[in-house]
Scaffold this motif. Structure first.
Motif, mmCIF file in Angstrom:
data_model
loop_
_atom_site.group_PDB
_atom_site.id
_atom_site.type_symbol
_atom_site.label_atom_id
_atom_site.label_comp_id
_atom_site.label_asym_id
_atom_site.label_seq_id
_atom_site.Cartn_x
_atom_site.Cartn_y
_atom_site.Cartn_z
ATOM 1 N N HIS A 243 -1.235 17.711 0.318
ATOM 2 C CA HIS A 243 -1.141 16.358 0.857
ATOM 3 C C HIS A 243 0.132 15.695 0.322
ATOM 4 O O HIS A 243 0.411 15.752 -0.868
ATOM 5 C CB HIS A 243 -2.369 15.529 0.468
ATOM 6 N N TYR B 251 0.829 -1.209 0.000
ATOM 7 C CA TYR B 251 0.000 0.000 0.000
ATOM 8 C C TYR B 251 0.862 1.257 0.000
ATOM 9 O O TYR B 251 0.544 2.241 -0.675
ATOM 10 C CB TYR B 251 -0.958 0.003 1.193
ATOM 11 N N ASP B 252 1.960 1.232 0.756
ATOM 12 C CA ASP B 252 2.884 2.371 0.752
ATOM 13 C C ASP B 252 3.399 2.656 -0.655
ATOM 14 O O ASP B 252 3.506 3.811 -1.069
ATOM 15 C CB ASP B 252 4.089 2.114 1.667
ATOM 16 N N GLN C 290 -0.881 5.123 -2.658
ATOM 17 C CA GLN C 290 -0.886 6.558 -2.394
ATOM 18 C C GLN C 290 -1.228 6.858 -0.939
ATOM 19 O O GLN C 290 -2.119 7.634 -0.629
ATOM 20 C CB GLN C 290 -1.839 7.294 -3.334
ATOM 21 N N ARG C 291 -0.495 6.232 -0.027
ATOM 22 C CA ARG C 291 -0.703 6.475 1.397
ATOM 23 C C ARG C 291 -0.319 7.915 1.726
ATOM 24 O O ARG C 291 0.789 8.358 1.464
ATOM 25 C CB ARG C 291 0.135 5.524 2.245
ATOM 26 N N GLN C 292 -1.263 8.650 2.310
ATOM 27 C CA GLN C 292 -0.992 10.025 2.714
ATOM 28 C C GLN C 292 -0.202 10.000 4.014
ATOM 29 O O GLN C 292 -0.627 9.402 5.001
ATOM 30 C CB GLN C 292 -2.297 10.785 2.907
ATOM 31 N N GLU D 167 4.951 6.950 -2.786
ATOM 32 C CA GLU D 167 4.774 6.174 -4.013
ATOM 33 C C GLU D 167 6.098 5.518 -4.365
ATOM 34 O O GLU D 167 7.167 5.969 -3.941
ATOM 35 C CB GLU D 167 4.275 7.025 -5.174
ATOM 36 N N SER E 156 2.071 12.198 -0.260
ATOM 37 C CA SER E 156 1.793 10.765 -0.373
ATOM 38 C C SER E 156 3.055 10.007 -0.751
ATOM 39 O O SER E 156 3.923 10.532 -1.454
ATOM 40 C CB SER E 156 0.730 10.510 -1.453
ATOM 41 N N GLN F 295 7.175 0.974 -10.839
ATOM 42 C CA GLN F 295 5.728 0.989 -10.909
ATOM 43 C C GLN F 295 5.170 0.119 -12.023
ATOM 44 O O GLN F 295 4.030 -0.302 -11.965
ATOM 45 C CB GLN F 295 5.215 2.423 -11.065
ATOM 46 N N PHE G 122 2.100 1.539 -3.719
ATOM 47 C CA PHE G 122 1.156 1.668 -4.830
ATOM 48 C C PHE G 122 -0.198 2.263 -4.457
ATOM 49 O O PHE G 122 -1.008 2.541 -5.324
ATOM 50 C CB PHE G 122 0.922 0.300 -5.482
#
Length: 93
Positions: free
Chosen positions: A79, A60-61, A65-67, A83, A81, A89, A63
């Motif tokens: 914000h 999740y970190d 886009q963890r804010q 990536e 994020s 990618q 791919f």
């Protein structure tokens, strides 16, 4: 499997459009996006002491886009994020 989800989304949106109580029904589904299936070897990661939640959070970190922060200025907020680097990618490791 992707076609199946696309079909169900289209059916659902079509039915919602028939309801007189709703206006401007639309979906934000983006066709043709990248997808990958991942099978986790649970015995291997357990033997290495890696929890399934660690794998999930790491993906999740990279791919999802963890804010991680919000930067505030006098006029706006931004914000921040996480990536993955662009070269990682499109192709796995």
């Amino acid at each position: 499997m992707r076609t199946n989800w696309d079909d169900w989304t289209n059916r659902f949106v079509a039915k919602l459009k028939e309801l007189p109580e709703l206006e401007d029904v639309a979906t934000d589904q983006q066709m043709g996006g990248l997808a990958v299936s991942l099978v986790i070897d649970r015995r291997l990661h357990r033997g290495l002491g890696v929890a399934p939640t660690t794998i999930d959070n790491t993906l999740y970190d990279a791919f999802g886009q963890r804010q991680i922060n919000t930067m505030y200025t006098q006029l706006n907020q931004y914000h921040v994020s996480l990536e993955a680097e662009p070269q990682f990618q499109l192709e796995p490791g």
